[in-house]
Design an enzyme around this catalytic site. Sequence first.
Site, short mmCIF file in Angstrom:
data_model
loop_
_atom_site.label_atom_id
_atom_site.label_comp_id
_atom_site.label_asym_id
_atom_site.label_seq_id
_atom_site.Cartn_x
_atom_site.Cartn_y
_atom_site.Cartn_z
N CYS A 127 0.88 -1.18 0.00
CA CYS A 127 0.00 0.00 0.00
C CYS A 127 0.91 1.22 0.00
O CYS A 127 1.11 1.87 1.02
CB CYS A 127 -0.92 -0.01 1.21
SG CYS A 127 -1.93 -1.51 1.35
N ALA A 128 1.48 1.54 -1.16
CA ALA A 128 2.70 2.34 -1.23
C ALA A 128 2.50 3.85 -1.26
O ALA A 128 3.38 4.59 -0.82
CB ALA A 128 3.52 1.92 -2.45
N GLY A 131 4.46 7.31 -1.34
CA GLY A 131 5.76 6.89 -1.84
C GLY A 131 6.97 7.20 -1.01
O GLY A 131 8.08 6.85 -1.40
N LYS A 133 7.94 5.88 1.90
CA LYS A 133 8.55 4.63 2.34
C LYS A 133 9.11 3.85 1.14
O LYS A 133 10.16 3.21 1.24
CB LYS A 133 7.54 3.79 3.10
CG LYS A 133 7.06 4.41 4.41
CD LYS A 133 6.08 3.50 5.11
CE LYS A 133 5.48 4.15 6.35
NZ LYS A 133 4.56 5.27 6.00
N ASP A 195 2.11 -1.09 5.13
CA ASP A 195 1.69 0.08 5.91
C ASP A 195 0.19 0.20 5.64
O ASP A 195 -0.24 0.82 4.68
CB ASP A 195 2.46 1.32 5.46
CG ASP A 195 2.20 2.51 6.36
OD1 ASP A 195 2.20 2.34 7.59
OD2 ASP A 195 1.99 3.62 5.82
N CYS A 248 -0.84 3.93 11.54
CA CYS A 248 -0.72 5.18 12.28
C CYS A 248 -1.96 5.39 13.13
O CYS A 248 -2.56 6.46 13.15
CB CYS A 248 -0.49 6.36 11.33
SG CYS A 248 -1.74 6.57 10.05
#
Length: 488
Positions: A127-128, A131, A133, A195, A248
């Site tokens: 789940c990028a 971008g 990470k 993530d 988070c």
Amino acid sequence: MNQRTARVSAASLPTPDQIADSWLARYRDLVDDWDAFAEALGRPLPVALWANPARISVEALTELLVEQGLSPQPIQGLPNALNLPPDFRAGQQWWYCVGLAHAQEAVSQLPVTLMDLEPGQRVLDMCAAPGGKTAQIAFALDNRGTVVANDISYGRIKALQGNLDRLGVLNVTTTQSDASNWPTAGGQFDRILLDAPCSSEGTIRRNPSLLQRHDPAGSERLGPRQRALLRKAVQRCRPGGLILYSTCTFAPEENELVVADILAEFDGKIRLRTIDIPGFDTALGVTEWLGRTLPPELARCRRLWPHRNDTGGFFIALLEKDANLPAEPEPELATLAESEHDEWLDGLLSKYGLPDDYWSRYRINRQTKRGLHLMAADHAPPAVPPAEGRGIFFHRTNVRPPKPTTSGALLIGPDVTRFRLELSREQRDAYLRRETFAPTPEQLAANPPGQVIASYRGHVLGIAILHRSGVIESQFPSRWSGRASGTD
């Protein structure tokens, strides 16, 4: 979320009484110091950024910021990162627009540092977008090899690709797919980052409206989605590989309970690793929640509470897959045509004075009719799922004369020996605003008319056109220039 879009005034943040009267009270027994927690949520979040290791050292970036009148603070535990005041607009600075740095909340930078990344590994970011990470992963692999960055949203993929282009990331293929249905034919990976989409409770310091509009019942609704994603991550991980699961949010329903259920489902096939995060004050994972007792190994997860490190809230779990399990066959790789570009590539060598063997370090492919994409030489994307993009779009061949894109110029610019134009501060500002401006007599004498690589203080900015009429025309992208103030 990218910090350059998030600017919150102190007046909009909640008071301790508002925190105490809100749904956050459900976490009172989990927090070691409730008063400090509530007070921290009422303070604006510092702006954190990291230096692009392919372009600048953190020491050199610090010097640029100090010259700008700022006092950047090193972030303990993140040697490539700096903190700046909460009201600082990183995304409007010239050095940000040309990819010398990237803004990313400090705790959001931690997952990649825990993945034990090394060049040669095959990595999936499930789940990028947007971008940050992904780019961290790419540079941890020395911008070589194969990273697949996936997101379910096409719009978010566009934002992801924009950040990769700006930062000069060459070893990433982007895909648009529901990661919970990631195809078996796409192969297994040495490292997987999940993530996960979550309720984002830990971002209240950036999104104070969450306090009024968030419904804790949403954590229960998100749980099945998060389990499906983590289940697929375990399936797509190679034996002996690592999966980093993060959110988070504060809710155990999206954190420890998700991990506990997947551990039970894959009984004995995966285990939780103990996490050590030097420089950060962390809390152990929760093992009791609303009457449910979790296995004691859930304490190996780590929670980051806002008051302990002056950050947002975050949760991290690191899982290792049993190395003795059978591995799957290697995936079928995408077929890329790579033999139709010599004329264009030779033209770039000749014009800009690049070495004859320059392109041997890259893999080049014509992905669209617009021009050429450039990738790491050993980038090996899978055939499925279909790619949205591979590497960066670096040379536009559907115009006359062909010209490097801005991301292409940022990449090859440091190596050019001809047609490079060093700008003054005033010219730099005009260039970033996409204006036409006058060259100095010395600039005119040093460069014949045509395309040039524009730079400032040795840092490449992009492509400009030196016209025979005696003016310089900026080719800086309009989608980038709107955020550039040119501030020194």
